[in-house]
Design a protein around this motif. Sequence first.
Motif, PDB file in Angstrom:
ATOM      1  N   SER A  68      -7.074 -45.661 -17.677  1.00 34.33           N
ATOM      2  CA  SER A  68      -7.387 -45.235 -19.044  1.00 34.33           C
ATOM      3  C   SER A  68      -6.597 -43.987 -19.408  1.00 34.33           C
ATOM      4  O   SER A  68      -6.070 -43.861 -20.519  1.00 34.33           O
ATOM      5  N   THR A  69      -6.534 -43.064 -18.481  1.00 34.35           N
ATOM      6  CA  THR A  69      -5.790 -41.826 -18.710  1.00 34.35           C
ATOM      7  C   THR A  69      -4.309 -42.139 -18.955  1.00 34.35           C
ATOM      8  O   THR A  69      -3.684 -41.571 -19.854  1.00 34.35           O
ATOM      9  N   ALA A  70      -3.772 -43.035 -18.152  1.00 32.35           N
ATOM     10  CA  ALA A  70      -2.352 -43.376 -18.297  1.00 32.35           C
ATOM     11  C   ALA A  70      -2.091 -44.050 -19.644  1.00 32.35           C
ATOM     12  O   ALA A  70      -1.080 -43.774 -20.299  1.00 32.35           O
ATOM     13  N   ILE A  71      -3.007 -44.903 -20.067  1.00 29.30           N
ATOM     14  CA  ILE A  71      -2.818 -45.583 -21.347  1.00 29.30           C
ATOM     15  C   ILE A  71      -2.896 -44.575 -22.493  1.00 29.30           C
ATOM     16  O   ILE A  71      -2.001 -44.490 -23.337  1.00 29.30           O
ATOM     17  N   LEU A  72      -3.970 -43.779 -22.496  1.00 27.14           N
ATOM     18  CA  LEU A  72      -4.195 -42.875 -23.631  1.00 27.14           C
ATOM     19  C   LEU A  72      -3.162 -41.749 -23.680  1.00 27.14           C
ATOM     20  O   LEU A  72      -2.654 -41.404 -24.754  1.00 27.14           O
ATOM     21  N   SER A  73      -2.835 -41.172 -22.535  1.00 28.72           N
ATOM     22  CA  SER A  73      -1.831 -40.102 -22.524  1.00 28.72           C
ATOM     23  C   SER A  73      -0.473 -40.655 -22.939  1.00 28.72           C
ATOM     24  O   SER A  73       0.302 -39.972 -23.615  1.00 28.72           O
ATOM     25  N   GLY A  74      -0.195 -41.884 -22.537  1.00 35.53           N
ATOM     26  CA  GLY A  74       1.050 -42.519 -22.965  1.00 35.53           C
ATOM     27  C   GLY A  74       1.088 -42.696 -24.475  1.00 35.53           C
ATOM     28  O   GLY A  74       2.098 -42.400 -25.121  1.00 35.53           O
ATOM     29  N   ASP A  75      -0.025 -43.147 -25.042  1.00 35.42           N
ATOM     30  CA  ASP A  75      -0.097 -43.295 -26.500  1.00 35.42           C
ATOM     31  C   ASP A  75       0.213 -41.961 -27.179  1.00 35.42           C
ATOM     32  O   ASP A  75       0.976 -41.900 -28.146  1.00 35.42           O
ATOM     33  N   ALA A  76      -0.402 -40.912 -26.650  1.00 30.89           N
ATOM     34  CA  ALA A  76      -0.187 -39.586 -27.244  1.00 30.89           C
ATOM     35  C   ALA A  76       1.285 -39.177 -27.111  1.00 30.89           C
ATOM     36  O   ALA A  76       1.859 -38.572 -28.014  1.00 30.89           O
ATOM     37  N   MET A  77       1.905 -39.521 -25.983  1.00 32.30           N
ATOM     38  CA  MET A  77       3.326 -39.185 -25.800  1.00 32.30           C
ATOM     39  C   MET A  77       4.205 -39.897 -26.825  1.00 32.30           C
ATOM     40  O   MET A  77       5.198 -39.345 -27.298  1.00 32.30           O
ATOM     41  N   LEU A  78       3.833 -41.134 -27.149  1.00 31.49           N
ATOM     42  CA  LEU A  78       4.615 -41.876 -28.141  1.00 31.49           C
ATOM     43  C   LEU A  78       4.533 -41.190 -29.506  1.00 31.49           C
ATOM     44  O   LEU A  78       5.540 -41.009 -30.189  1.00 31.49           O
ATOM     45  N   THR A  79       3.322 -40.808 -29.886  1.00 34.17           N
ATOM     46  CA  THR A  79       3.177 -40.100 -31.164  1.00 34.17           C
ATOM     47  C   THR A  79       3.888 -38.746 -31.121  1.00 34.17           C
ATOM     48  O   THR A  79       4.566 -38.344 -32.076  1.00 34.17           O
ATOM     49  N   MET A  80       3.760 -38.022 -29.992  1.00 39.06           N
ATOM     50  CA  MET A  80       4.434 -36.724 -29.867  1.00 39.06           C
ATOM     51  C   MET A  80       5.955 -36.890 -29.931  1.00 39.06           C
ATOM     52  O   MET A  80       6.668 -36.043 -30.480  1.00 39.06           O
ATOM     53  N   ALA A  81       6.453 -37.967 -29.350  1.00 39.68           N
ATOM     54  CA  ALA A  81       7.896 -38.232 -29.390  1.00 39.68           C
ATOM     55  C   ALA A  81       8.355 -38.368 -30.847  1.00 39.68           C
ATOM     56  O   ALA A  81       9.349 -37.752 -31.251  1.00 39.68           O
ATOM     57  N   GLY A  82       7.608 -39.152 -31.624  1.00 33.48           N
ATOM     58  CA  GLY A  82       7.950 -39.333 -33.027  1.00 33.48           C
ATOM     59  C   GLY A  82       7.911 -38.018 -33.794  1.00 33.48           C
ATOM     60  O   GLY A  82       8.773 -37.722 -34.621  1.00 33.48           O
ATOM     61  N   ARG A  83       6.912 -37.201 -33.478  1.00 31.68           N
ATOM     62  CA  ARG A  83       6.791 -35.882 -34.114  1.00 31.68           C
ATOM     63  C   ARG A  83       7.993 -35.001 -33.813  1.00 31.68           C
ATOM     64  O   ARG A  83       8.472 -34.264 -34.677  1.00 31.68           O
ATOM     65  N   LEU A  84       8.440 -35.037 -32.576  1.00 28.09           N
ATOM     66  CA  LEU A  84       9.597 -34.208 -32.186  1.00 28.09           C
ATOM     67  C   LEU A  84      10.873 -34.706 -32.862  1.00 28.09           C
ATOM     68  O   LEU A  84      11.658 -33.914 -33.394  1.00 28.09           O
ATOM     69  N   VAL A  85      11.068 -36.016 -32.827  1.00 29.46           N
ATOM     70  CA  VAL A  85      12.292 -36.576 -33.413  1.00 29.46           C
ATOM     71  C   VAL A  85      12.349 -36.261 -34.924  1.00 29.46           C
ATOM     72  O   VAL A  85      13.415 -36.038 -35.484  1.00 29.46           O
ATOM     73  N   MET A  86      11.171 -36.227 -35.550  1.00 29.74           N
ATOM     74  CA  MET A  86      11.079 -35.923 -36.991  1.00 29.74           C
ATOM     75  C   MET A  86      11.527 -34.521 -37.362  1.00 29.74           C
ATOM     76  O   MET A  86      11.775 -34.231 -38.534  1.00 29.74           O
ATOM     77  N   LYS A  87      11.538 -33.630 -36.373  1.00 29.32           N
ATOM     78  CA  LYS A  87      11.815 -32.216 -36.682  1.00 29.32           C
ATOM     79  C   LYS A  87      13.296 -31.989 -36.934  1.00 29.32           C
ATOM     80  O   LYS A  87      13.976 -31.300 -36.161  1.00 29.32           O
ATOM     81  N   VAL A  88      13.787 -32.565 -38.016  1.00 29.61           N
ATOM     82  CA  VAL A  88      15.165 -32.299 -38.418  1.00 29.61           C
ATOM     83  C   VAL A  88      15.122 -31.266 -39.541  1.00 29.61           C
ATOM     84  O   VAL A  88      14.178 -31.247 -40.335  1.00 29.61           O
ATOM     85  N   VAL A  89      16.124 -30.419 -39.567  1.00 30.47           N
ATOM     86  CA  VAL A  89      16.151 -29.357 -40.570  1.00 30.47           C
ATOM     87  C   VAL A  89      16.474 -29.940 -41.949  1.00 30.47           C
ATOM     88  O   VAL A  89      15.888 -29.560 -42.957  1.00 30.47           O
ATOM     89  N   ASP A  90      17.392 -30.886 -41.962  1.00 28.08           N
ATOM     90  CA  ASP A  90      17.850 -31.464 -43.229  1.00 28.08           C
ATOM     91  C   ASP A  90      17.028 -32.703 -43.582  1.00 28.08           C
ATOM     92  O   ASP A  90      17.123 -33.733 -42.912  1.00 28.08           O
ATOM     93  N   ASP A  91      16.223 -32.605 -44.646  1.00 31.44           N
ATOM     94  CA  ASP A  91      15.356 -33.724 -45.024  1.00 31.44           C
ATOM     95  C   ASP A  91      16.145 -34.995 -45.339  1.00 31.44           C
ATOM     96  O   ASP A  91      15.592 -36.097 -45.257  1.00 31.44           O
ATOM     97  N   LYS A  92      17.417 -34.843 -45.672  1.00 28.43           N
ATOM     98  CA  LYS A  92      18.209 -36.028 -46.046  1.00 28.43           C
ATOM     99  C   LYS A  92      18.393 -36.999 -44.877  1.00 28.43           C
ATOM    100  O   LYS A  92      18.593 -38.184 -45.079  1.00 28.43           O
ATOM    101  N   ILE A  93      18.353 -36.467 -43.651  1.00 23.01           N
ATOM    102  CA  ILE A  93      18.550 -37.368 -42.506  1.00 23.01           C
ATOM    103  C   ILE A  93      17.229 -37.811 -41.875  1.00 23.01           C
ATOM    104  O   ILE A  93      17.216 -38.525 -40.873  1.00 23.01           O
ATOM    105  N   LEU A  94      16.112 -37.392 -42.486  1.00 21.64           N
ATOM    106  CA  LEU A  94      14.810 -37.719 -41.883  1.00 21.64           C
ATOM    107  C   LEU A  94      14.605 -39.229 -41.775  1.00 21.64           C
ATOM    108  O   LEU A  94      14.210 -39.753 -40.730  1.00 21.64           O
ATOM    109  N   ARG A  95      14.901 -39.940 -42.864  1.00 21.45           N
ATOM    110  CA  ARG A  95      14.659 -41.378 -42.848  1.00 21.45           C
ATOM    111  C   ARG A  95      15.596 -42.108 -41.873  1.00 21.45           C
ATOM    112  O   ARG A  95      15.110 -42.878 -41.023  1.00 21.45           O
TER     113      ARG A  95
END
Lengths: 322, 322
Positions: free
Chosen positions: A101-128
């Motif tokens: 359960s820990t591996a599943i849930l922590s993995g899920d959180a890592m996936l969301t955290m990964a998306g959050r990190l990748v989103m952190k671009v300075v220029d909004d034009k390249i966000l999409r």
Amino acid sequence: MNTKEWYADYINQTVNDIKYPVEPEGLYAPIAYTLASGGKRLRPMLLLAACEACGASADSAVNQALGIEMYHNFTLLHDDVMDRADVRRGRPTVHVKWDDSTAILSGDAMLTMAGRLVMKVVDDKILRPVMELFNTTAMEVYEGQQYDMDFEHRDDVTIDEYLNMIRLKTSVLLGAACKLGAIVAGADAATADSLYEYGTMLGLAFQLQDDYLDTFGDPAVFGKAIGGDILNDKKTYLLISALRCGDDAVASEIASMFGVRSDHKIERIRQLYVEYGIDRLCREAIDYYSDMAEKSVLATDLPADAKEFFVDIARKSRARSK
Amino acid sequence: MNTKEWYADYINQTVNDIKYPVEPEGLYAPIAYTLASGGKRLRPMLLLAACEACGASADSAVNQALGIEMYHNFTLLHDDVMDRADVRRGRPTVHVKWDDSTAILSGDAMLTMAGRLVMKVVDDKILRPVMELFNTTAMEVYEGQQYDMDFEHRDDVTIDEYLNMIRLKTSVLLGAACKLGAIVAGADAATADSLYEYGTMLGLAFQLQDDYLDTFGDPAVFGKAIGGDILNDKKTYLLISALRCGDDAVASEIASMFGVRSDHKIERIRQLYVEYGIDRLCREAIDYYSDMAEKSVLATDLPADAKEFFVDIARKSRARSK
């Protein structure tokens, strides 16, 4: 360009600097544990190097580099549950040290955290475009993992199917890492695409080299027992090639050993591979994709030292023994 | 505003219209199966209604509605693996119908697909706030699930801890659904925040009503056996309140039955709840949060029919018997 060592240090430092919430510990401690376990840091290194090659500083792409490393480690965490793998990088896997359960849930959180990190671009034009590349790649990686699992139950996998599977499961993430670095640096589309191609071809060579070393590596150097793939009847480039080499006697002798788990099986199949030139076939494929990677980067307008950096990675990768 | 029935039909129709890749079937078939299994469609309904209440058409938020429904179903899919739940909405869960690996990997894909759907906003200016709300909410839901699992091993959970857990695990996603609809419609920040508050309060009332019905529902109407929470020593609002009502005899009698699985246990604990007014406490809490939800939406400048729509949902929710 910085050196590979500089990038690796930089990444390890930034990984160590990630601040996780203290609570709930059961969610965040396994994430820190997974990220701290090291690994080659190949993907974030490629991402940062691509960014610098395209004229921006490594700092400007650090969040994307962390995001891709986070995503990669998430896939390993969940793969280890699916494969019931107990050890990763010399340490107990999360589902062993904690539980499934820990591996599943922590993995899920890592996936969301990964998306959050990748989103952190300075220029909004390249966000999409950045998020679309990330999400498309993520879907491809799942498809690759699904095919890999499907192949366990099939004896008629073709080389094309196998190459498509490793392209999806492994290569596209290396391609995406390179391309993300280029996009963050504001590179033109042609350069970004060439770097994507470089990463993808490097990834194919990399995975085929893994297949090769698992059977023909030096046990003293490789870091784990040789022949695991053979023992587990894993549908690798070598096994599929041998089953499809056109010699029915070889195919049926190998098929007769499916399910057997002995040192003799490893020796005998390795012997067959050499006798029928399967090892050479595999090395040719590695060289082919490694050459393709080099050509992709050499065809760009990137500075000479950047080209040299990427070519050096491809050459060292194909020559690696662990 | 449209009617609840209209929204539900609209959502079911759009869910049915989702086109999945044909291959690999093992990845996409379980996703279609999960989404097709229905459920209340409460989150996408709130999202579409919030969007219309703020002056835009339901069509303009359909991707976000699907994304939130996809995310919600992803959490159920992975929760069912963690909880070893065999049945969901009257059908075998994915890990039963397929296997654990399938449930893990298809769930991962659903999470990425959810993000992709939520990202499909027409106006690039709202892309970042929309994704930040989605990602923040996703992390909160994992934290809630982790606390829920942690509480299984603790007998000293407080009511505040419990309310925080259900806020994270259940309520914030309803709040986020409402707020996303408002953002997509271009609502002002105050209105978007009021709708978030409405959804969150509704979510708390909703979960407490679930707790209540599991113990005091009518078995003929509720749709599943009454007393499951009691049988499993689930740390619900009722159980925690009883353990903390200040009467040591009650607390120790209940504690003495932990681990017991009998109809007598269900009867006796339900009797204690009534005797010590725990059922009334729970109903008061439901009414409190339901009132808070109503007040949040009534304080906005939304049109009268929109307010009526949301108030009606809150009232029907607190009065529901299944």
